[in-house]
Design a protein around this motif. Structure first.
Motif: not given
Length: 133
Positions: A79-85, A111-123, A125-131
């Motif tokens: 389950x992926x979330x793609x989150x880009x700024x 959400x807690x079902x996300x297994x992978x996050x694709x993001x363009x920067x650690x900035x 919001x979802x990055x902090x949640x995944x971490x």
């Protein structure tokens, strides 16, 4: 860099750029890793030596269609979330399409079902949640 990279290198697991994912999705097959390897120079020979040949779910294999007789897709069960700024640099739709083509489920919110996050920067919001998770 980081724990996942070190884990992969120690086991000879290729680390590839996200471009491999998008290009494989576009071609509806898993492309060879060779042109997509991301490794520090001192690790490159070890990673290249461990590259697999074509297999049922390896590079070069055709992606499954959505019919009942085909086997699982490469990213089935993820389950992926793609989150880009910066949508001018990264088009999230390209990633979402490639991920879905490879068998992943893409969601719109973290959400807690996300297994992978694709993001363009650690900035993002979802990055902090995944971490945290």
């Amino acid at each position: 860099e980081g724990l996942k990279y070190d884990f992969a290198v120690a086991r000879g697991i290729p680390t590839v750029s996200v471009r491999w994912l998008v290009d494989s999705g576009s071609e509806r097959r898993l492309l060879p890793f060779d042109n997509y390897i991301v490794a520090r120079p001192e690790h490159l020979s070890k990673v290249r030596a461990a590259l697999p040949g074509p297999t049922a779910v390896g590079p070069g294999s055709e992606l499954s269609s959505n019919n009942a007789t085909s086997g699982p897709k490469f990213l089935s069960g993820t389950v992926f979330l793609v989150d880009v700024l910066d949508r001018n640099v990264v088009d999230p739709h390209d990633y979402e399409l490639a991920l879905e083509t490879l068998g992943a489920r893409v969601v719109a919110r973290y959400s807690d079902e996300v297994t992978h996050l694709v993001c363009d920067t650690q900035g993002v919001p979802s990055f902090a949640l995944a971490l945290r998770d």
